[in-house]
Motif scaffolding. Structure first.
Motif, PDB file in Angstrom:
ATOM      1  N   GLY A 161    -109.064 -29.967   3.266  1.00 33.92           N
ATOM      2  CA  GLY A 161    -109.440 -28.662   3.791  1.00 33.92           C
ATOM      3  C   GLY A 161    -110.205 -28.732   5.092  1.00 33.92           C
ATOM      4  O   GLY A 161    -110.709 -27.717   5.569  1.00 33.92           O
ATOM      5  N   GLY A 162    -110.326 -29.928   5.675  1.00 35.40           N
ATOM      6  CA  GLY A 162    -111.003 -30.049   6.968  1.00 35.40           C
ATOM      7  C   GLY A 162    -110.189 -29.393   8.075  1.00 35.40           C
ATOM      8  O   GLY A 162    -108.960 -29.396   8.036  1.00 35.40           O
ATOM      9  N   ASN A 163    -110.865 -28.866   9.069  1.00 35.24           N
ATOM     10  CA  ASN A 163    -110.176 -28.083  10.101  1.00 35.24           C
ATOM     11  C   ASN A 163    -109.228 -28.921  10.945  1.00 35.24           C
ATOM     12  O   ASN A 163    -108.091 -28.524  11.207  1.00 35.24           O
ATOM     13  N   ILE A 164    -109.672 -30.093  11.383  1.00 36.33           N
ATOM     14  CA  ILE A 164    -108.829 -30.914  12.262  1.00 36.33           C
ATOM     15  C   ILE A 164    -107.603 -31.413  11.509  1.00 36.33           C
ATOM     16  O   ILE A 164    -106.471 -31.315  11.991  1.00 36.33           O
ATOM     17  N   GLY A 165    -107.827 -31.940  10.309  1.00 39.17           N
ATOM     18  CA  GLY A 165    -106.698 -32.447   9.518  1.00 39.17           C
ATOM     19  C   GLY A 165    -105.700 -31.356   9.183  1.00 39.17           C
ATOM     20  O   GLY A 165    -104.482 -31.561   9.265  1.00 39.17           O
ATOM     21  N   THR A 166    -106.216 -30.167   8.819  1.00 40.59           N
ATOM     22  CA  THR A 166    -105.323 -29.050   8.486  1.00 40.59           C
ATOM     23  C   THR A 166    -104.490 -28.648   9.685  1.00 40.59           C
ATOM     24  O   THR A 166    -103.281 -28.416   9.576  1.00 40.59           O
ATOM     25  N   LYS A 167    -105.128 -28.563  10.857  1.00 39.60           N
ATOM     26  CA  LYS A 167    -104.395 -28.163  12.061  1.00 39.60           C
ATOM     27  C   LYS A 167    -103.339 -29.196  12.445  1.00 39.60           C
ATOM     28  O   LYS A 167    -102.240 -28.832  12.857  1.00 39.60           O
ATOM     29  N   LEU A 168    -103.675 -30.470  12.286  1.00 47.82           N
ATOM     30  CA  LEU A 168    -102.687 -31.510  12.604  1.00 47.82           C
ATOM     31  C   LEU A 168    -101.488 -31.439  11.665  1.00 47.82           C
ATOM     32  O   LEU A 168    -100.342 -31.548  12.091  1.00 47.82           O
ATOM     33  N   ARG A 169    -101.764 -31.231  10.367  1.00 49.33           N
ATOM     34  CA  ARG A 169    -100.661 -31.141   9.402  1.00 49.33           C
ATOM     35  C   ARG A 169     -99.873 -29.850   9.583  1.00 49.33           C
ATOM     36  O   ARG A 169     -98.686 -29.791   9.282  1.00 49.33           O
ATOM     37  N   LEU A 170    -100.552 -28.805  10.093  1.00 54.34           N
ATOM     38  CA  LEU A 170     -99.853 -27.557  10.395  1.00 54.34           C
ATOM     39  C   LEU A 170     -98.926 -27.744  11.588  1.00 54.34           C
ATOM     40  O   LEU A 170     -97.793 -27.257  11.602  1.00 54.34           O
ATOM     41  N   LEU A 171     -99.402 -28.483  12.592  1.00 52.81           N
ATOM     42  CA  LEU A 171     -98.584 -28.723  13.783  1.00 52.81           C
ATOM     43  C   LEU A 171     -97.446 -29.699  13.518  1.00 52.81           C
ATOM     44  O   LEU A 171     -96.355 -29.572  14.082  1.00 52.81           O
ATOM     45  N   PHE A 172     -97.688 -30.679  12.628  1.00 56.30           N
ATOM     46  CA  PHE A 172     -96.698 -31.729  12.390  1.00 56.30           C
ATOM     47  C   PHE A 172     -96.388 -31.866  10.892  1.00 56.30           C
ATOM     48  O   PHE A 172     -96.741 -32.868  10.259  1.00 56.30           O
ATOM     49  N   PRO A 173     -95.728 -30.859  10.319  1.00 51.38           N
ATOM     50  CA  PRO A 173     -95.404 -30.925   8.891  1.00 51.38           C
ATOM     51  C   PRO A 173     -94.365 -32.001   8.613  1.00 51.38           C
ATOM     52  O   PRO A 173     -93.589 -32.374   9.501  1.00 51.38           O
ATOM     53  N   PRO A 174     -94.315 -32.518   7.385  1.00 51.34           N
ATOM     54  CA  PRO A 174     -93.371 -33.581   7.055  1.00 51.34           C
ATOM     55  C   PRO A 174     -91.936 -33.054   6.947  1.00 51.34           C
ATOM     56  O   PRO A 174     -91.694 -31.850   6.839  1.00 51.34           O
ATOM     57  N   TYR A 175     -91.019 -33.979   6.939  1.00 51.57           N
ATOM     58  CA  TYR A 175     -89.591 -33.667   6.858  1.00 51.57           C
ATOM     59  C   TYR A 175     -89.263 -32.803   5.651  1.00 51.57           C
ATOM     60  O   TYR A 175     -88.508 -31.827   5.765  1.00 51.57           O
ATOM     61  N   GLU A 176     -89.822 -33.119   4.462  1.00 53.36           N
ATOM     62  CA  GLU A 176     -89.482 -32.395   3.235  1.00 53.36           C
ATOM     63  C   GLU A 176     -89.821 -30.909   3.332  1.00 53.36           C
ATOM     64  O   GLU A 176     -89.144 -30.070   2.742  1.00 53.36           O
ATOM     65  N   LYS A 177     -90.866 -30.580   4.080  1.00 53.31           N
ATOM     66  CA  LYS A 177     -91.213 -29.171   4.259  1.00 53.31           C
ATOM     67  C   LYS A 177     -90.333 -28.520   5.317  1.00 53.31           C
ATOM     68  O   LYS A 177     -89.853 -27.391   5.144  1.00 53.31           O
ATOM     69  N   MET A 178     -90.100 -29.215   6.393  1.00 48.22           N
ATOM     70  CA  MET A 178     -89.372 -28.594   7.509  1.00 48.22           C
ATOM     71  C   MET A 178     -87.899 -28.338   7.192  1.00 48.22           C
ATOM     72  O   MET A 178     -87.311 -27.393   7.695  1.00 48.22           O
ATOM     73  N   ARG A 179     -87.306 -29.168   6.348  1.00 47.94           N
ATOM     74  CA  ARG A 179     -85.872 -29.002   6.106  1.00 47.94           C
ATOM     75  C   ARG A 179     -85.557 -27.700   5.388  1.00 47.94           C
ATOM     76  O   ARG A 179     -84.409 -27.246   5.376  1.00 47.94           O
ATOM     77  N   ASN A 180     -86.596 -27.054   4.798  1.00 49.60           N
ATOM     78  CA  ASN A 180     -86.388 -25.785   4.116  1.00 49.60           C
ATOM     79  C   ASN A 180     -86.846 -24.576   4.937  1.00 49.60           C
ATOM     80  O   ASN A 180     -86.817 -23.455   4.449  1.00 49.60           O
ATOM     81  N   ILE A 181     -87.264 -24.821   6.190  1.00 49.27           N
ATOM     82  CA  ILE A 181     -87.600 -23.709   7.083  1.00 49.27           C
ATOM     83  C   ILE A 181     -86.310 -23.262   7.764  1.00 49.27           C
ATOM     84  O   ILE A 181     -85.656 -24.066   8.443  1.00 49.27           O
ATOM     85  N   PRO A 182     -85.875 -22.011   7.581  1.00 48.96           N
ATOM     86  CA  PRO A 182     -84.534 -21.594   8.032  1.00 48.96           C
ATOM     87  C   PRO A 182     -84.198 -21.944   9.475  1.00 48.96           C
ATOM     88  O   PRO A 182     -83.111 -22.465   9.746  1.00 48.96           O
ATOM     89  N   TYR A 183     -85.129 -21.704  10.414  1.00 53.14           N
ATOM     90  CA  TYR A 183     -84.759 -21.867  11.815  1.00 53.14           C
ATOM     91  C   TYR A 183     -84.738 -23.329  12.276  1.00 53.14           C
ATOM     92  O   TYR A 183     -84.306 -23.620  13.391  1.00 53.14           O
ATOM     93  N   ILE A 184     -85.204 -24.256  11.414  1.00 50.05           N
ATOM     94  CA  ILE A 184     -85.090 -25.677  11.774  1.00 50.05           C
ATOM     95  C   ILE A 184     -84.466 -26.492  10.643  1.00 50.05           C
ATOM     96  O   ILE A 184     -84.603 -27.717  10.608  1.00 50.05           O
ATOM     97  N   SER A 185     -83.768 -25.816   9.747  1.00 55.41           N
ATOM     98  CA  SER A 185     -83.155 -26.541   8.634  1.00 55.41           C
ATOM     99  C   SER A 185     -81.965 -27.383   9.088  1.00 55.41           C
ATOM    100  O   SER A 185     -81.336 -28.068   8.282  1.00 55.41           O
ATOM    101  N   PHE A 186     -81.690 -27.384  10.416  1.00 54.12           N
ATOM    102  CA  PHE A 186     -80.654 -28.274  10.950  1.00 54.12           C
ATOM    103  C   PHE A 186     -81.003 -29.743  10.730  1.00 54.12           C
ATOM    104  O   PHE A 186     -80.150 -30.621  10.836  1.00 54.12           O
ATOM    105  N   ILE A 187     -82.284 -30.024  10.404  1.00 48.75           N
ATOM    106  CA  ILE A 187     -82.664 -31.425  10.185  1.00 48.75           C
ATOM    107  C   ILE A 187     -82.365 -31.884   8.766  1.00 48.75           C
ATOM    108  O   ILE A 187     -82.566 -33.065   8.455  1.00 48.75           O
ATOM    109  N   ASP A 188     -81.895 -30.971   7.891  1.00 45.63           N
ATOM    110  CA  ASP A 188     -81.599 -31.350   6.514  1.00 45.63           C
ATOM    111  C   ASP A 188     -80.604 -32.508   6.499  1.00 45.63           C
ATOM    112  O   ASP A 188     -79.497 -32.409   7.037  1.00 45.63           O
TER     113      ASP A 188
END
Length: 384
Positions: free
Chosen positions: A303-330
């Motif tokens: 829950g630290g601010n810096i770590g949360t912001k970094l993970r928000l900016l750079f989410p892992p592959y497993e999360k991003m592949r289910n985001i509709p506008y970038i699911s091209f990485i699936d």
């Protein structure tokens, strides 16, 4: 609002409490996409004159808009169904496209889009059929292709749910959904117990993102009231993917509010509050930053601010592949850096205010406390 929706479900005529703030009732009902349903009861109330004219007109306008939208969406559903049937494509309408026909007044059940399930092998064939029929393919990657025509949206699914909730892999659990359908020709309907289990999982999915409202519980009540449901079968399906406890909580709420479901003796107060606090899908008065921080804490962050912001900016592959506008990485994890860059560009262009407000609120002590409370709540109801 809940008592009026219950009266609607059972076809009861009511005498309105004249001390009700009907403008506040309208705002709440509208936020939950239930104002057309509430109107059905207000319009037949023994003392409907108790509703101020301006408030009554707001309900009435929402009802008339719902009727018009129902007619257009029904025509679109029939057009798509006929196209796929004629072309020999197995297809299943699900969620609102099927549920609304179970409602006492189908026109009053709000629906954002028409959802259709097809075999993955048929996806490109269906894309050619739809575009030749005048539909515009607005998104063509991932498990859902989006088609629009005359301002209406159709979502063509190859899976009925994506991703995970905590340790629950819902995508895998419901991966074979089309095999649970019975077909007449090429048009199918999901087994009703399986469909209800999916609807509860779908509710869990919305809980985990930003929120789920009262309309989703009314959907469950309508199915339970009008169909021959075996709750034990539904629980078996959901228990197999880790949502058994959550299902018991939700079915207890459904029983308490609408007299359908089963009371499992669980404390539902916090769940009822959550369901009523943020509108239909968590888009009303929600602290989005608390959701972001809670998700980060679920994944092992502190829950630290810096770590949360970094993970928000750079989410892992497993999360991003289910985001509709970038699911091209699936299936293409090597494209993760490109997806990070595109995600940053997309949010800057399309979600500037959301990104700015959510990021700035991450530093708030209240945001962290709210995230911690929500994390505990989700654990209590079996979501994590």
């Amino acid at each position: 609002m809940i008592s009026l929706c219950r009266a609607y479900l059972y076809g009861e005529s009511v005498t309105l409490d004249e001390n009700v703030d009907f403008f506040r009732l309208y705002r709440l009902s509208n936020a939950h996409n239930l104002s057309a349903i509430v109107f059905c009861v207000l319009n037949t109330a023994k003392n409907k004159d108790a509703v101020p004219l301006n408030a009554f007109k707001r309900f009435e306008n929402d009802f008339m808009e719902a009727v018009i939208r129902y007619d257009f969406q029904s025509a679109q559903k029939a057009e798509i169904g006929a196209l796929l049937e004629k072309s020999g494509v197995r297809h299943v309408f699900f969620k609102g496209a099927e549920l609304r026909e179970l409602y006492p007044v189908p026109e009053a059940r709000a629906m954002g889009d028409v959802d259709v399930l097809i075999d993955e092998a048929e996806r490109e064939k269906v894309k050619s059929l739809m575009t030749a029929d005048g539909f515009e393919c607005r998104a063509s990657n991932g498990n859902v292709y989006e088609y629009t025509k005359n301002g209406l949206l159709c979502e063509m699914h190859t899976k009925i749910i994506s991703g995970k909730i905590g340790g629950c892999d819902l995508e895998k659990a419901f991966d074979d959904a089309i095999s649970h359908a019975e077909f007449s020709g090429y048009t199918g309907s999901l087994d009703i117990n399986y469909h209800l289990a999916y609807l509860i999982a779908h509710t869990a999915h919305h809980f985990w993102f930003y929120g789920a409202g009262a309309k989703l519980i009314l959907d469950l009540a309508v199915v339970l009231k009008t169909c021959d449901i075996d709750i034990d079968v539904v629980l078996k399906i959901l228990s197999s993917c880790g949502l058994g406890d959550f299902a018991r909580v939700i079915l207890s709420v459904t029983q308490k509010w609408f007299g359908c479901g089963r009371d499992f003796g669980t404390d539902t107060a916090s769940t009822e509050k959550f369901l009523l606090s943020y509108g239909a899908f968590g888009n009303s008065g929600r602290n989005k930053a608390a959701v972001i921080k809670r998700k980060d804490m679920e994944s092992g962050g502190k829950g630290g601010n810096i770590g949360t912001k970094l993970r928000l900016l750079f989410p892992p592959y497993e999360k991003m592949r289910n985001i509709p506008y970038i699911s091209f990485i699936d299936g293409k994890p090597y494209l993760v850096p490109a997806a990070w860059a595109y995600r940053a560009y997309y949010n800057l262009k399309n979600r500037r205010d959301f990104a700015k407000n959510a990021t700035s609120a991450l530093s708030s002590d209240e945001t962290k406390k709210e995230a911690q409370r929500e994390l505990s709540f989700f654990r209590e109801i079996g979501l994590l």
